[in-house]
Design a protein around this motif. Structure first.
Motif, short mmCIF file in Angstrom:
data_model
loop_
_atom_site.label_atom_id
_atom_site.label_comp_id
_atom_site.label_asym_id
_atom_site.label_seq_id
_atom_site.Cartn_x
_atom_site.Cartn_y
_atom_site.Cartn_z
N GLY A 24 0.73 -1.23 0.26
CA GLY A 24 0.10 -0.02 -0.11
C GLY A 24 0.71 1.39 0.08
N MET A 25 0.03 2.19 0.12
CA MET A 25 0.68 3.58 0.39
C MET A 25 0.04 4.55 1.31
N ARG A 26 0.64 5.57 1.66
CA ARG A 26 0.26 6.59 2.68
C ARG A 26 0.54 8.05 2.31
N ILE A 27 -0.35 8.73 2.09
CA ILE A 27 -0.22 10.17 1.65
C ILE A 27 -0.01 10.91 2.79
N ASN A 28 1.34 11.18 2.88
CA ASN A 28 1.97 12.08 3.93
C ASN A 28 1.57 13.72 3.60
N HIS A 29 1.44 14.12 2.52
CA HIS A 29 0.67 15.64 2.20
C HIS A 29 -0.11 15.49 1.35
N PHE A 30 -1.30 15.95 1.54
CA PHE A 30 -2.54 15.82 0.61
C PHE A 30 -2.40 16.69 -0.55
N TRP A 31 -1.80 17.78 -0.27
CA TRP A 31 -1.60 18.89 -1.39
C TRP A 31 -0.67 18.57 -2.32
N LEU A 63 -9.17 -4.53 -1.74
CA LEU A 63 -8.77 -3.14 -1.77
C LEU A 63 -9.40 -2.66 -0.59
N LEU A 64 -8.57 -2.01 0.37
CA LEU A 64 -8.73 -1.51 1.70
C LEU A 64 -8.39 -0.12 1.81
N THR A 65 -8.99 0.55 2.89
CA THR A 65 -8.24 2.02 3.35
C THR A 65 -8.32 1.62 4.91
N ALA A 66 -7.27 2.44 5.32
CA ALA A 66 -7.26 2.27 6.79
C ALA A 66 -7.52 3.78 7.49
N SER A 67 -7.35 4.63 6.48
CA SER A 67 -7.73 5.95 6.86
C SER A 67 -7.89 6.91 5.67
N PRO A 68 -8.00 8.17 5.53
CA PRO A 68 -8.18 8.82 4.41
C PRO A 68 -6.72 9.03 3.91
N ARG A 69 -5.68 8.58 4.70
CA ARG A 69 -4.29 8.91 4.22
C ARG A 69 -3.82 7.50 3.57
N THR A 70 -4.42 6.38 4.04
CA THR A 70 -3.76 5.23 3.64
C THR A 70 -4.42 4.12 2.99
N TYR A 71 -3.96 3.69 1.91
CA TYR A 71 -4.78 2.83 1.04
C TYR A 71 -3.90 1.63 0.98
N THR A 110 13.06 12.43 -3.53
CA THR A 110 12.01 12.02 -3.07
C THR A 110 11.77 13.08 -1.68
N ARG A 111 10.62 13.36 -1.62
CA ARG A 111 10.50 14.47 -0.65
C ARG A 111 9.46 14.16 0.50
N GLY A 112 9.14 12.98 0.72
CA GLY A 112 8.48 12.44 1.51
C GLY A 112 6.94 12.89 1.63
N HIS A 113 6.44 13.06 0.53
CA HIS A 113 5.10 13.24 0.22
C HIS A 113 4.02 12.25 0.11
N VAL A 114 4.68 10.90 -0.26
CA VAL A 114 3.94 9.77 -0.16
C VAL A 114 4.77 8.66 0.27
N GLY A 115 4.22 7.81 1.29
CA GLY A 115 4.96 6.43 1.64
C GLY A 115 4.47 5.27 0.92
N ILE A 116 5.26 4.52 0.52
CA ILE A 116 4.94 2.99 0.17
C ILE A 116 5.45 2.02 0.81
N TRP A 117 4.87 0.78 1.05
CA TRP A 117 5.03 -0.35 1.89
C TRP A 117 4.78 -1.65 1.60
N HIS A 118 5.12 -2.45 1.84
CA HIS A 118 4.58 -4.12 1.59
C HIS A 118 4.91 -4.69 2.53
N GLU A 119 4.29 -5.96 3.00
CA GLU A 119 4.60 -6.79 3.78
C GLU A 119 4.19 -8.31 2.98
N ALA A 120 5.10 -9.21 3.11
CA ALA A 120 4.66 -10.59 2.58
C ALA A 120 4.93 -11.77 3.47
#
Length: 170
Positions: A24-31, A63-71, A110-120
């Motif tokens: 998934g991904m996390r939106i760190n800065h909505f703008w 497909l899931l969302t954990a918050s308005p920032r995390t998908y 990369t400016r830290g605007h979006v985070g990406i992650w995975h766990e397997a």
């Protein structure tokens, strides 16, 4: 179109080990839409690519969302080998996207605007169980099939104890 629920209690018809990828991904800065929107669209493009080629090994996804920032996406794979083969295949979109991300990181762009992650996870048989009540096939059951709970056991301890013919115990 909505799937109709299967009435009563059911369980997933998984046999052997189960391979699960959370990605998934996390939106760190909505703008910073110009930074996170391409990441989100890439996720959908990769899912489409996998849906068109069933031999790649993706059995199902949610497909899931954990918050308005995390998908994120919960994915079920045939094997860890097929998951790895997709991730490293030079002709697949994931390979291209990962190359772009790596180059941006190395260049300090990369400016830290979006985070990406995975766990397997590779979950061995006997270390998972499921139950669904009045549900259409969902999650593990959508990936592996759905059977009446009586086929695997009324209680969670019975479903955990289920062994398929594909696994031998010493």
């Amino acid at each position: 179109m909505f799937a109709k629920p299967v009435l009563g209690r059911t369980t997933a018809d998984a046999e052997g080990d189960v391979v699960v990828l959370l990605i998934g991904m996390r939106i760190n800065h909505f703008w910073a839409v110009h930074q996170w929107l391409p990441v989100m669209l890439s996720m959908f493009r990769m899912l489409g690519e996998l849906a068109r080629d069933g031999d790649r090994g993706l059995l199902g996804r949610v497909l899931l969302t954990a918050s308005p920032r995390t998908y994120y996406v919960v994915q079920y794979w045939e094997s860890k080998e097929k998951l790895y083969a997709y991730a490293t295949a030079p002709d697949m979109f994931h390979h291209k996207v990962w190359g772009i991300i790596s180059r941006k990181e190395r260049a300090g762009k990369t400016r830290g605007h979006v985070g990406i992650w995975h766990e397997a996870y590779v979950v061995p048989e006997g270390a998972y169980e499921s139950i669904y009540a009045d549900m259409p096939a969902f999650g593990l059951a959508a990936a592996h099939g759905q059977v009446p709970v009586a086929e695997r056991g009324r209680y969670a301890k019975d479903r955990f104890a289920h062994r398929s013919g594909s696994v031998t115990t010493p």
